[in-house]
Design a protein around this motif. Structure first.
Motif, PDB file in Angstrom:
ATOM      1  N   ALA A   1     -28.882   5.376-112.623  1.00 25.84           N
ATOM      2  CA  ALA A   1     -27.879   5.078-113.639  1.00 25.84           C
ATOM      3  C   ALA A   1     -27.437   6.384-114.307  1.00 25.84           C
ATOM      4  O   ALA A   1     -28.090   7.422-114.157  1.00 25.84           O
ATOM      5  CB  ALA A   1     -28.464   4.119-114.673  1.00 25.84           C
ATOM      6  N   PRO A   2     -26.329   6.376-115.052  1.00 27.82           N
ATOM      7  CA  PRO A   2     -25.901   7.596-115.746  1.00 27.82           C
ATOM      8  C   PRO A   2     -27.002   8.179-116.621  1.00 27.82           C
ATOM      9  O   PRO A   2     -27.624   7.470-117.413  1.00 27.82           O
ATOM     10  CB  PRO A   2     -24.713   7.106-116.587  1.00 27.82           C
ATOM     11  N   GLY A   3     -27.294   9.463-116.442  1.00 25.26           N
ATOM     12  CA  GLY A   3     -28.327  10.141-117.205  1.00 25.26           C
ATOM     13  C   GLY A   3     -29.733   9.947-116.694  1.00 25.26           C
ATOM     14  O   GLY A   3     -30.669  10.582-117.194  1.00 25.26           O
ATOM     15  N   GLN A   4     -29.919   9.078-115.721  1.00 24.10           N
ATOM     16  CA  GLN A   4     -31.256   8.806-115.209  1.00 24.10           C
ATOM     17  C   GLN A   4     -31.699   9.909-114.248  1.00 24.10           C
ATOM     18  O   GLN A   4     -30.888  10.553-113.595  1.00 24.10           O
ATOM     19  CB  GLN A   4     -31.280   7.449-114.507  1.00 24.10           C
TER      20      GLN A   4
ATOM     21  N   LEU B   1     -36.109  15.303 -99.719  1.00 27.19           N
ATOM     22  CA  LEU B   1     -34.716  14.855 -99.873  1.00 27.19           C
ATOM     23  C   LEU B   1     -34.064  14.600 -98.521  1.00 27.19           C
ATOM     24  O   LEU B   1     -34.193  15.398 -97.593  1.00 27.19           O
ATOM     25  CB  LEU B   1     -33.914  15.909-100.637  1.00 27.19           C
ATOM     26  N   ILE B   2     -33.348  13.464 -98.424  1.00 28.46           N
ATOM     27  CA  ILE B   2     -32.524  13.151 -97.262  1.00 28.46           C
ATOM     28  C   ILE B   2     -31.046  13.331 -97.589  1.00 28.46           C
ATOM     29  O   ILE B   2     -30.331  14.021 -96.883  1.00 28.46           O
ATOM     30  CB  ILE B   2     -32.787  11.705 -96.779  1.00 28.46           C
ATOM     31  N   LEU B   3     -30.592  12.710 -98.682  1.00 29.63           N
ATOM     32  CA  LEU B   3     -29.197  12.875 -99.098  1.00 29.63           C
ATOM     33  C   LEU B   3     -29.069  12.540-100.578  1.00 29.63           C
ATOM     34  O   LEU B   3     -29.906  11.857-101.149  1.00 29.63           O
ATOM     35  CB  LEU B   3     -28.256  11.996 -98.260  1.00 29.63           C
ATOM     36  N   LEU B   4     -27.984  13.053-101.188  1.00 28.16           N
ATOM     37  CA  LEU B   4     -27.661  12.686-102.568  1.00 28.16           C
ATOM     38  C   LEU B   4     -26.157  12.636-102.724  1.00 28.16           C
ATOM     39  O   LEU B   4     -25.423  13.413-102.108  1.00 28.16           O
ATOM     40  CB  LEU B   4     -28.272  13.661-103.575  1.00 28.16           C
ATOM     41  N   GLU B   5     -25.700  11.695-103.521  1.00 28.64           N
ATOM     42  CA  GLU B   5     -24.272  11.519-103.719  1.00 28.64           C
ATOM     43  C   GLU B   5     -23.748  12.518-104.743  1.00 28.64           C
ATOM     44  O   GLU B   5     -24.504  13.102-105.533  1.00 28.64           O
ATOM     45  CB  GLU B   5     -23.976  10.089-104.161  1.00 28.64           C
ATOM     46  N   GLU B   6     -22.431  12.683-104.712  1.00 26.71           N
ATOM     47  CA  GLU B   6     -21.770  13.623-105.625  1.00 26.71           C
ATOM     48  C   GLU B   6     -22.057  13.252-107.078  1.00 26.71           C
ATOM     49  O   GLU B   6     -22.047  12.085-107.449  1.00 26.71           O
ATOM     50  CB  GLU B   6     -20.262  13.596-105.373  1.00 26.71           C
ATOM     51  N   GLY B   7     -22.347  14.271-107.884  1.00 23.24           N
ATOM     52  CA  GLY B   7     -22.621  14.058-109.296  1.00 23.24           C
ATOM     53  C   GLY B   7     -24.086  14.115-109.657  1.00 23.24           C
ATOM     54  O   GLY B   7     -24.443  14.150-110.828  1.00 23.24           O
ATOM     55  N   ILE B   8     -24.968  14.119-108.641  1.00 27.26           N
ATOM     56  CA  ILE B   8     -26.398  14.274-108.901  1.00 27.26           C
ATOM     57  C   ILE B   8     -26.758  15.749-108.770  1.00 27.26           C
ATOM     58  O   ILE B   8     -26.517  16.369-107.729  1.00 27.26           O
ATOM     59  CB  ILE B   8     -27.241  13.437-107.917  1.00 27.26           C
TER      60      ILE B   8
ATOM     61  N   PHE C   1     -34.078  15.484-109.987  1.00 33.71           N
ATOM     62  CA  PHE C   1     -32.742  14.999-109.633  1.00 33.71           C
ATOM     63  C   PHE C   1     -32.200  14.181-110.800  1.00 33.71           C
ATOM     64  O   PHE C   1     -32.834  13.219-111.234  1.00 33.71           O
ATOM     65  CB  PHE C   1     -32.796  14.130-108.375  1.00 33.71           C
ATOM     66  N   THR C   2     -31.005  14.550-111.295  1.00 37.39           N
ATOM     67  CA  THR C   2     -30.426  13.898-112.478  1.00 37.39           C
ATOM     68  C   THR C   2     -28.994  13.487-112.201  1.00 37.39           C
ATOM     69  O   THR C   2     -28.202  14.278-111.662  1.00 37.39           O
ATOM     70  CB  THR C   2     -30.460  14.847-113.687  1.00 37.39           C
TER      71      THR C   2
ATOM     72  N   CYS D   1     -42.070  10.584-104.484  1.00 35.10           N
ATOM     73  CA  CYS D   1     -41.174  10.736-105.621  1.00 35.10           C
ATOM     74  C   CYS D   1     -41.568   9.732-106.693  1.00 35.10           C
ATOM     75  O   CYS D   1     -42.344   8.809-106.449  1.00 35.10           O
ATOM     76  CB  CYS D   1     -39.708  10.564-105.223  1.00 35.10           C
ATOM     77  N   ALA D   2     -41.002   9.913-107.909  1.00 33.41           N
ATOM     78  CA  ALA D   2     -41.368   9.046-109.025  1.00 33.41           C
ATOM     79  C   ALA D   2     -40.302   9.096-110.098  1.00 33.41           C
ATOM     80  O   ALA D   2     -39.489  10.033-110.165  1.00 33.41           O
ATOM     81  CB  ALA D   2     -42.718   9.459-109.610  1.00 33.41           C
ATOM     82  N   GLU D   3     -40.355   8.104-110.936  1.00 37.24           N
ATOM     83  CA  GLU D   3     -39.481   8.056-112.098  1.00 37.24           C
ATOM     84  C   GLU D   3     -39.824   9.191-113.061  1.00 37.24           C
ATOM     85  O   GLU D   3     -40.993   9.574-113.206  1.00 37.24           O
ATOM     86  CB  GLU D   3     -39.669   6.711-112.788  1.00 37.24           C
ATOM     87  N   MET D   4     -38.811   9.766-113.683  1.00 33.70           N
ATOM     88  CA  MET D   4     -39.036  10.836-114.657  1.00 33.70           C
ATOM     89  C   MET D   4     -39.961  10.345-115.771  1.00 33.70           C
ATOM     90  O   MET D   4     -39.850   9.228-116.240  1.00 33.70           O
ATOM     91  CB  MET D   4     -37.701  11.290-115.248  1.00 33.70           C
ATOM     92  N   GLY D   5     -40.882  11.221-116.173  1.00 36.43           N
ATOM     93  CA  GLY D   5     -41.873  10.863-117.176  1.00 36.43           C
ATOM     94  C   GLY D   5     -43.232  10.584-116.575  1.00 36.43           C
ATOM     95  O   GLY D   5     -44.218  10.448-117.301  1.00 36.43           O
ATOM     96  N   THR D   6     -43.298  10.512-115.250  1.00 34.64           N
ATOM     97  CA  THR D   6     -44.575  10.317-114.563  1.00 34.64           C
ATOM     98  C   THR D   6     -45.340  11.632-114.540  1.00 34.64           C
ATOM     99  O   THR D   6     -44.772  12.687-114.245  1.00 34.64           O
ATOM    100  CB  THR D   6     -44.335   9.822-113.120  1.00 34.64           C
TER     101      THR D   6
END
Length: 241
Positions: A22-25, A34-41, A80-81, A121-126
């Motif tokens: 989500a935005p800011g996540q 990493l395999i791929l990431l969309e524009e904006g990350i 990754f943000t 990988c993990a959610e930020m804050g882990t």
């Protein structure tokens, strides 16, 4: 920590995980997954895992990174943000065939102990850390050093298991496991290494010299194909002069 990101595990035997940010996540990942990431990350390699308050300084980051290296994890983690106003996807995969296992840390009491190199990988804050094994002989005989990887927090974590995944629930009993098959287990379980039978069995039984013994109440994740067996089979096929 807010709502966990949505995700989709892709594939069967060589899986990847697609995470919808989500935005800011943000998420953290082991380097090289990493395999791929969309524009904006955006992404950045940092020594910190993101669980400590901002401004802890270089010394704090170095301490955390040194502990992770003790558990055979990398010195740096990639952050990754999603900096856009819309959801964006990022995809991660492991370095060998197997299953990607989503683990919700609250359902494990907020903490899990893992074998070396199982974190993806993990959610930020882990928080990623190293845990001293209760009995020093465990690490010595098990071949994993004296330290396990400890993952704690209240978010979502992805681990990797080669082969297929087995889960066992212990309710006061014990379970013996081939050391390379152990993926992760509840932090409350007692962990030790015991000989695989008498001397003849250890040397000629083909099951290795030692087995992991887990005792108590908690959950255990096991993989069906210890990676060292795959490596052994490959080496056996390499032509020798």
């Amino acid at each position: 920590m807010g709502s966990p990101p949505s995700f989709q595990v892709i594939g069967d035997d060589m899986q990847a995980v697609e995470i919808d940010l989500a935005p800011g996540q943000a998420v953290i990942a082991e380097a090289g997954t990493l395999i791929l990431l969309e524009e904006g990350i955006t992404y950045q390699a940092l020594m910190a895992d993101g669980s400590e308050p901002a401004g802890q300084g270089l010394l704090g980051s170095l301490k955390g990174a040194a502990k992770r290296m003790g558990s055979q994890a990398g010195l740096f983690l990639t952050h990754f943000t999603n900096l856009t106003q819309n959801s964006r996807k990022v995809v991660f995969g492991a370095s060998n065939p197997g299953k990607l296992v989503p683990v919700e840390l609250p359902s494990w009491g907020g903490q899990i102990l893992c074998a070396a190199s199982s974190f993806v990988c993990a959610e930020m804050g882990t928080k990623l850390d190293a845990a001293l094994v209760k009995k020093p002989t465990v690490g010595f005989y098990g071949g994993y050093g004296f330290i396990l990887q400890k993952i704690s927090g209240d978010g979502l974590v992805f681990l990797h298991a080669t082969g297929s995944l087995l889960r066992r629930e212990l309710k006061g009993e014990s379970l013996r496991i081939e050391p390379g098959a152990l993926v992760a287990f509840s932090a409350d379980l007692d962990y030790s290494i015991e000989r695989a039978g008498d001397l003849k069995t250890m040397l000629f039984g083909g099951e290795g010299l030692f087995l992991v013994t887990l005792r108590g109440h908690g959950s255990v994740l096991i993989n069906s194909l210890p990676w060292h067996r795959v490596v052994h089979q490959i080496l056996e096929q390499v032509p020798r002069q």
